[in-house]
Structure formats: structure tokens, C-alpha cells
Design a protein around this motif. Sequence first.
Motif, PDB file in Angstrom:
ATOM      1  N   HIS A 458      70.158  40.165 -73.841  1.00 17.67           N
ATOM      2  CA  HIS A 458      69.720  38.768 -73.753  1.00 17.67           C
ATOM      3  C   HIS A 458      70.686  37.826 -74.465  1.00 17.67           C
ATOM      4  CE1 HIS A 458      65.897  39.985 -72.013  1.00 17.67           C
ATOM      5  NE2 HIS A 458      65.768  40.871 -72.984  1.00 17.67           N
ATOM      6  N   LEU A 459      71.908  38.314 -74.717  1.00 17.62           N
ATOM      7  CA  LEU A 459      72.875  37.511 -75.465  1.00 17.62           C
ATOM      8  C   LEU A 459      73.071  36.133 -74.856  1.00 17.62           C
ATOM      9  CD1 LEU A 459      75.057  37.261 -77.668  1.00 17.62           C
ATOM     10  CD2 LEU A 459      76.669  38.313 -76.061  1.00 17.62           C
ATOM     11  N   TRP A 460      73.184  36.053 -73.526  1.00 18.57           N
ATOM     12  CA  TRP A 460      73.474  34.773 -72.876  1.00 18.57           C
ATOM     13  C   TRP A 460      72.226  34.074 -72.347  1.00 18.57           C
ATOM     14  CZ3 TRP A 460      77.724  33.567 -74.814  1.00 18.57           C
ATOM     15  CH2 TRP A 460      78.745  34.498 -75.001  1.00 18.57           C
ATOM     16  N   ASP A 461      71.050  34.605 -72.725  1.00 15.48           N
ATOM     17  CA  ASP A 461      69.800  33.917 -72.398  1.00 15.48           C
ATOM     18  C   ASP A 461      69.377  32.998 -73.541  1.00 15.48           C
ATOM     19  OD1 ASP A 461      69.619  35.301 -69.966  1.00 15.48           O
ATOM     20  OD2 ASP A 461      68.641  37.006 -70.938  1.00 15.48           O
ATOM     21  N   LYS A 462      70.076  33.116 -74.666  1.00 15.56           N
ATOM     22  CA  LYS A 462      69.762  32.301 -75.843  1.00 15.56           C
ATOM     23  C   LYS A 462      70.812  31.203 -76.008  1.00 15.56           C
ATOM     24  CE  LYS A 462      69.941  36.259 -77.976  1.00 15.56           C
ATOM     25  NZ  LYS A 462      69.935  37.378 -78.948  1.00 15.56           N
ATOM     26  N   VAL A 484      78.711  44.512 -86.236  1.00 14.10           N
ATOM     27  CA  VAL A 484      78.695  43.231 -85.525  1.00 14.10           C
ATOM     28  C   VAL A 484      77.358  43.086 -84.816  1.00 14.10           C
ATOM     29  CG1 VAL A 484      79.688  41.954 -83.593  1.00 14.10           C
ATOM     30  CG2 VAL A 484      81.187  43.080 -85.228  1.00 14.10           C
ATOM     31  N   GLY A 485      76.783  41.909 -84.904  1.00 11.27           N
ATOM     32  CA  GLY A 485      75.515  41.697 -84.210  1.00 11.27           C
ATOM     33  C   GLY A 485      74.971  40.305 -84.425  1.00 11.27           C
ATOM     34  N   GLU A 486      73.753  40.100 -83.947  1.00 12.68           N
ATOM     35  CA  GLU A 486      73.097  38.804 -84.057  1.00 12.68           C
ATOM     36  C   GLU A 486      72.948  38.419 -85.524  1.00 12.68           C
ATOM     37  OE1 GLU A 486      69.088  36.585 -82.270  1.00 12.68           O
ATOM     38  OE2 GLU A 486      69.336  38.762 -82.114  1.00 12.68           O
ATOM     39  N   CYS A 487      73.196  37.154 -85.815  1.00 13.51           N
ATOM     40  CA  CYS A 487      73.126  36.693 -87.199  1.00 13.51           C
ATOM     41  C   CYS A 487      71.681  36.754 -87.711  1.00 13.51           C
ATOM     42  CB  CYS A 487      73.633  35.255 -87.305  1.00 13.51           C
ATOM     43  SG  CYS A 487      75.397  35.075 -86.910  1.00 13.51           S
ATOM     44  N   ARG A 488      71.553  37.202 -88.939  1.00 12.73           N
ATOM     45  CA  ARG A 488      70.250  37.236 -89.581  1.00 12.73           C
ATOM     46  C   ARG A 488      69.889  35.850 -90.100  1.00 12.73           C
ATOM     47  NH1 ARG A 488      72.248  42.524 -92.969  1.00 12.73           N
ATOM     48  NH2 ARG A 488      72.138  44.038 -91.236  1.00 12.73           N
ATOM     49  N   LYS A 489      68.665  35.730 -90.614  1.00 11.14           N
ATOM     50  CA  LYS A 489      68.208  34.445 -91.131  1.00 11.14           C
ATOM     51  C   LYS A 489      69.111  33.988 -92.281  1.00 11.14           C
ATOM     52  CE  LYS A 489      64.148  32.048 -92.924  1.00 11.14           C
ATOM     53  NZ  LYS A 489      62.724  32.179 -93.367  1.00 11.14           N
ATOM     54  N   ASP A 490      69.539  32.773 -92.204  1.00 13.10           N
ATOM     55  CA  ASP A 490      70.399  32.136 -93.227  1.00 13.10           C
ATOM     56  C   ASP A 490      71.760  32.786 -93.353  1.00 13.10           C
ATOM     57  OD1 ASP A 490      68.354  30.338 -93.833  1.00 13.10           O
ATOM     58  OD2 ASP A 490      67.494  31.675 -95.358  1.00 13.10           O
ATOM     59  N   GLU A 491      72.192  33.598 -92.357  1.00 13.01           N
ATOM     60  CA  GLU A 491      73.503  34.241 -92.415  1.00 13.01           C
ATOM     61  C   GLU A 491      74.522  33.384 -91.694  1.00 13.01           C
ATOM     62  OE1 GLU A 491      75.548  38.631 -91.561  1.00 13.01           O
ATOM     63  OE2 GLU A 491      73.713  38.039 -90.504  1.00 13.01           O
ATOM     64  N   PHE A 492      75.704  33.291 -92.253  1.00 14.33           N
ATOM     65  CA  PHE A 492      76.803  32.574 -91.631  1.00 14.33           C
ATOM     66  C   PHE A 492      78.104  33.072 -92.221  1.00 14.33           C
ATOM     67  CE2 PHE A 492      75.323  30.187 -95.260  1.00 14.33           C
ATOM     68  CZ  PHE A 492      76.470  29.777 -95.920  1.00 14.33           C
ATOM     69  N   ALA A 493      79.223  32.705 -91.577  1.00 17.68           N
ATOM     70  CA  ALA A 493      80.537  33.157 -92.045  1.00 17.68           C
ATOM     71  C   ALA A 493      80.937  32.322 -93.252  1.00 17.68           C
ATOM     72  CB  ALA A 493      81.571  33.006 -90.936  1.00 17.68           C
ATOM     73  N   ASN A 494      80.993  32.977 -94.413  1.00 18.64           N
ATOM     74  CA  ASN A 494      81.374  32.237 -95.634  1.00 18.64           C
ATOM     75  C   ASN A 494      82.072  33.172 -96.614  1.00 18.64           C
ATOM     76  OD1 ASN A 494      79.140  33.767 -96.451  1.00 18.64           O
ATOM     77  ND2 ASN A 494      78.532  32.216 -97.954  1.00 18.64           N
TER      78      ASN A 494
END
Length: 494
Positions: A458-462, A484-494
Motif C-alpha cells: 500500500h506504499l503508493w495508496d498513502k 528500511v521501512g515506513e517511518c514510525r511516530k515522530d521519526e524523521f531523518a536527523n
Amino acid sequence: MSTMKRNLKDQEHYLHSSWTIAKLITSFFLLVSISYLFYSLGFITHSHDCPPKKPYPLSTTTHVSNSTTAPPQPQHTAKPSEKTNISHIVFGIAASSRLWRQRKEYIKLWWRPNETRGIVWLDQEVKSEPGDETLLPTLRISSDVSKFKVKNPREELGVRISRIVSETVRLGMENVRWFVMGDDDTFFVTENLVKVLQKYDHKQFYYIGANSESHLQNIHFSYNMAYGGGGFAISYPLAVALERMQDQCLQRYPALFGSDDRIQACMAELGVPLTKEIGFHQFDVYGSVFGLLAAHPVIPLVSMHHLDVVEPIFPNVNRVEALQKLIGPMRLDSYGLMQQSICYDRARHWTVSVSWGYAVQIFRGIFLARDMEMPGRTFLNWIRRADYTGFPFNTRPFSRNACLKPFVFYLDNAIYDGVADETVSDYVRVQPNPDCRWKMPDPTQISMIRVYKKLDSHLWDKSPRRNCCRFRPTEEEGSMVIEVGECRKDEFAN
């Protein structure tokens, strides 16, 4: 007195007559209203009895003509609720007999016998080799186009190719929703093509594709034009409308160059704008497209063109072998192919960029995600100049500083782990990096990177969002392990 009585009687008679007329008028209008009400109810009740329009007959002919009459309309047997799938797409591939022997190898890589449908349209007959019939689309010869006016005789090629959609429509294939145009040196990721087309209503007029990577090319032709080498899709009803008017339309544009600008001119007359999907890649560049692929936009990779012009996408192999290396990850997870993730090894002060199924890069230092998502300029402009202003998108310079050059690990193999329900892909470094005197951890110590990734149907359904990446602990010397996968809550590249 008698006169007064007479006047009262006259008034009484007048009032009685007026009342009688009023009652008659009221009764008349009441009768008309009731009649109309019953008529309306009867009309509504029986409106479904009107005979439906007869469908166009199904064509059984395969004759290709220059006629401008309307083609036969196939009977669509697909259920209205059925999602678009590969069987609903018909490819029209423009090919040259002179280059066919080498370019057919590109088509064999993505063509799926007994699943994909389409026609290769050639300028003249070619010699068939054993096995080609089962590995390639049907071959046909385009109709004669000598009757069309062209400013330059060489432009008959552009006219021929521009009519491929119309000629394919005339074959009367069944259950067609989309016609997809491409060249013989175009590589399609068919699962991603299907996913993109599922977003659109095939019953409406749609002309879907992308622009060139060259700003000057887009100015010279049009930013409203889909480049045919990168491929474009035309919905079935629009293809029928195009077929009906295209031959007359082409006569009005004898001075145009190429086929895709002729298609766009006819689309302009039909009033249909370009719907842009930037996963179609024209690759109007020279050199290495590594920078473009390693920072692919957050959108499905649909196609790659100019495979004979750009360098092989993997080093130390030829062009066909390079594309073959993509087949494994493409079959495992086409939706995730080339999708970029960015993460940071804070302990060693490294920036890591994963282009899943293709390559992983390690940079010394911390680079902002805003910069990392820009393609590195590993390529030259279509006019062969190192001019970053010649691209219609942002790029970042590829540093000449030896310490700032990324350590590139290319895909070695990819498998699916059924127990963990995830893909496992390994990346190795095949090219050395120059020496660097910076006093910081050296990525030279890393020889292999392993990436784990969950499948996401469902990657491109979101809503579009880059995947996140995380480091997994490992005790294996000389290796790095990433998830590698869907970002978790409050996760971002930092």
C-alpha cells in the motif's frame, strides 16, 4: 326605484356569470394539472423501457490502413469495479529496423510473455531469430506516410511514429483501457506503470507522461508535451478521439520535429492537457544517471529511456547486464525500487543514503536531508555542458574534494526471507575511493552493507513520504546493517 332594482339584478347577474367563468377556468387548470401529473408519473415509471444504444461491433480485422474513419469499438468485458491491471494495457513500441537487433534485448528484459500485450511497429521487415516470437511483442510494419506534408523528408519518421497509437487502436483489441507509447530502447517497470494508471479514470480523456530533463528541450518543444521515449499513456476514449482526427491534424503541422510534439499538437486541438507523472524518465542527459537514480523522487519508477546514450547504470558491466541486475529487486518489490531513505550514523559522523534495490552511499560528515534529496550532478546536460541551470529541477554539485566523495555500494543480490516476511539485499563497493586525510572514521573499513525491508503493498495508496532507515546492531566486522521501512511516530531523518 325600479331603476335601482334593475341595476342590482344586473350586478347580481354579472357576479353570478363571473363566478361561473372562474369555476370553469379553475376546473380546467385542475384537470390539466392532474393530467400532467399522471403523465409525468407514467414517464418516470417507464423511462427504463427506452432501448439502449447498440454497442459498436467487435472488429476481427488486423488490417492497418490510412483511413481516417472511426475504428471499431471493442466490447469492454471488465467489471466496472475491477482495478486496472496489466491485461488492460496495450503497448505501442516504436522501433527501427536498423537498430532492432541490439535494442530488442532491452524489450526482452521487461516484456512478460502471455501477460503483457502490445505491438512493435517497425519501418521495414527484420530477420527473426529463434525464440524471439515467445519473448517479444508482435512485430508489424507501419503504414506508408508519404502522403503527409513534411518540411524535412527525414521527418517522415516522426509522422510514422506519431501514428502508432492510432494504428494500434485500429486493430480492435478487446478490453483495452490504456495505450502506452514507448521506444525500443525504453525499459518499463510494468507493475509501477499499472499502479500509476490505477489513479486515473480510464473512461475519461487522459494524456499522461513527463517532460525532459533538459530545460532547453522543454522550451524548444513544450512543457506541455510528454516525451515519447520516456513513454506516455493515453486512455482508451482519448486514443479513439485521436485516431479520428489525427491524419487531418498532422497535415497542419508539417514543420514540427519528431513524433511526440506532433502528438501534443493534436492533443492541444482536442483540448487535453498533459497530466504529469515524473516517474517516466526521458533521460535527456549524457554520462552517468547515478545521481538521478540514487535520489529518485518519492514516486514510482515507471520507465528509463536513452539506454544507448547514458552509461550502464551499474559499473563494470554492459548496458543489458546492468539492467538485468535490477530484475531481482524489481520482482521482489517494484514499489520500493530506487526509493531513497536517509539516516545518520552519529557516532562516526556519517550520512547514509539508501536507494533501495540499487545503491547505498556513505558520506563523511552530516548532510541535511534537503540537500541529500537533490540529485548529484553525475551527468551532463543534453547540450553536453556542465551547466546546472540547464535542468528543470534542483541538483547539487558532485564534490571534487576527495574527502567529500561518497563511498558507493552497489546492489550485489536481493532475496525474500519468508520467515521474517522481509527482503534482504546486499550492497558491495566495487570502485575504490581516493585517500583522505581527515581525522575521522573512514568508511573504507566497510566492505558490505545489508538492508532489510518490509514489503508494503500500500506504499503508493498513502500520501507520499520517504521511507525512514535505522541502523541494526551487528558484530560482523566490515559490515553495516540497515533497516528500511515506513517511518514510525515522530521519526524523521536527523
